[in-house]
Design a protein around this motif. Structure first.
Motif, PDB file in Angstrom:
ATOM      1  N   ALA A 177      39.204  39.128  35.726  1.00 30.38           N
ATOM      2  CA  ALA A 177      39.647  38.007  34.898  1.00 30.38           C
ATOM      3  C   ALA A 177      39.848  38.405  33.437  1.00 30.38           C
ATOM      4  N   GLU A 186      40.605  34.782  37.470  1.00 34.17           N
ATOM      5  CA  GLU A 186      41.332  36.015  37.799  1.00 34.17           C
ATOM      6  C   GLU A 186      42.808  35.733  38.045  1.00 34.17           C
ATOM      7  N   GLU A 187      43.104  34.629  38.690  1.00 31.77           N
ATOM      8  CA  GLU A 187      44.508  34.267  38.920  1.00 31.77           C
ATOM      9  C   GLU A 187      45.219  33.975  37.600  1.00 31.77           C
ATOM     10  N   GLN A 188      44.503  33.387  36.652  1.00 26.53           N
ATOM     11  CA  GLN A 188      45.072  33.163  35.325  1.00 26.53           C
ATOM     12  C   GLN A 188      45.393  34.495  34.648  1.00 26.53           C
ATOM     13  N   PRO A 237      39.165  29.551  34.192  1.00 32.14           N
ATOM     14  CA  PRO A 237      39.918  28.926  35.286  1.00 32.14           C
ATOM     15  C   PRO A 237      40.468  27.579  34.840  1.00 32.14           C
ATOM     16  N   ASP A 238      41.461  27.100  35.567  1.00 37.07           N
ATOM     17  CA  ASP A 238      41.885  25.720  35.359  1.00 37.07           C
ATOM     18  C   ASP A 238      41.714  24.964  36.666  1.00 37.07           C
ATOM     19  N   SER A 239      42.247  23.765  36.759  1.00 34.86           N
ATOM     20  CA  SER A 239      42.018  22.926  37.936  1.00 34.86           C
ATOM     21  C   SER A 239      42.716  23.447  39.182  1.00 34.86           C
ATOM     22  N   GLU A 240      43.675  24.371  38.997  1.00 30.46           N
ATOM     23  CA  GLU A 240      44.468  24.825  40.132  1.00 30.46           C
ATOM     24  C   GLU A 240      44.264  26.299  40.485  1.00 30.46           C
ATOM     25  N   SER A 241      43.700  27.089  39.578  1.00 31.85           N
ATOM     26  CA  SER A 241      43.582  28.520  39.850  1.00 31.85           C
ATOM     27  C   SER A 241      42.327  29.093  39.200  1.00 31.85           C
ATOM     28  N   SER A 242      41.884  30.214  39.740  1.00 31.55           N
ATOM     29  CA  SER A 242      40.679  30.872  39.238  1.00 31.55           C
ATOM     30  C   SER A 242      40.982  31.617  37.949  1.00 31.55           C
ATOM     31  N   TRP A 268      47.455  30.100  28.030  1.00 29.90           N
ATOM     32  CA  TRP A 268      46.280  30.274  28.876  1.00 29.90           C
ATOM     33  C   TRP A 268      45.016  30.025  28.051  1.00 29.90           C
ATOM     34  N   GLU A 320      48.468  36.056  36.223  1.00 30.45           N
ATOM     35  CA  GLU A 320      49.686  35.377  35.765  1.00 30.45           C
ATOM     36  C   GLU A 320      50.069  35.827  34.361  1.00 30.45           C
TER      37      GLU A 320
END
Length: 210
Positions: free
Chosen positions: A69, A99-101, A92-97, A7, A104
């Motif tokens: 996050a 906070e989602e990182q 964040p990356d191109s697919e998720s915020s 990450w 995960e």
């Protein structure tokens, strides 16, 4: 090193009295990885390692908290009553915020140790006071170096120190890699020399009465 998951971090911080922050830059990104050998590594750029934690059996000495996050880890030292804190803020990356990182990553780490719902002083104090499995005494670094040199680890240090966190099937592979390196004998000689030096010096505060 092969990575099971990596990450990107906006920043990494560790508490040394005050918080010390390392902020990612385009030239030196900061990453958190959980490797295939169950190790957590926080790296900056391609050469600097800020953290390297073996996650096997870490449930008794690491606890985590995720908020938004960011993730906070509380890491207990087997040599004292101290608990150090490190924290990460995700990008964040191109697919998720971001906070989602973080979610995960927390889900991945939760396979090794528990995550609390929130950080409280009461929970921190309780974690600090909980005994580590297999410990019956406090040890100075000089104690550890002396016992390593004398081969007394299993007899004197108890279960926590005498057990390896490495899976046994990996030890032979690691030894084979080490022994195939022509520089390994010199490394071993330097380690032994350093252990003897540490054994002859005072590396910690005087012992408190037990």
């Amino acid at each position: 090193m092969l990575s099971a998951r990596t990450w990107k971090l906006e920043r990494y911080a560790k508490q040394v009295k005050d918080w010390v922050h390392t902020i990612a830059t385009p030239q030196e990104p900061v990453t958190l990885s959980v490797l295939n050998d169950h190790k957590l590594v926080v790296a900056q750029g391609t050469t600097k390692i800020h953290e390297s934690l073996m996650l096997w059996e870490s449930a008794t000495w690491i606890k985590g908290v995720r908020k938004g996050a960011a993730i906070l880890l509380m890491i207990k030292s087997p040599l004292s009553d101290s608990v150090r804190k490190i924290r990460f803020k995700f990008l964040p990356d191109s697919e998720s915020s971001a906070e989602e990182q973080a979610v995960e990553c927390a889900t991945c780490l939760n396979a090794y140790f528990k995550f609390e719902k929130e950080y409280t002083k009461e929970a921190f104090s309780q974690f600090q006071q909980e005994p580590l499995q297999g410990t019956g005494k406090k040890l100075l670094i000089s104690d550890m170096s002396k016992m390593m040199l004398n081969g007394d680890v299993t007899e004197l240090l108890g279960e926590l120190y005498s057990k390896t966190v490495f899976p046994k099937e990996q030890i032979r592979h690691m030894l084979t890699l080490c022994l195939s390196d022509p520089h390994f004998p010199g490394f071993v000689a330097e380690v032994e020399k350093m252990l003897k030096q540490m054994n002859s010096q005072t590396w910690a505060q005087p012992r408190s009465s037990q």
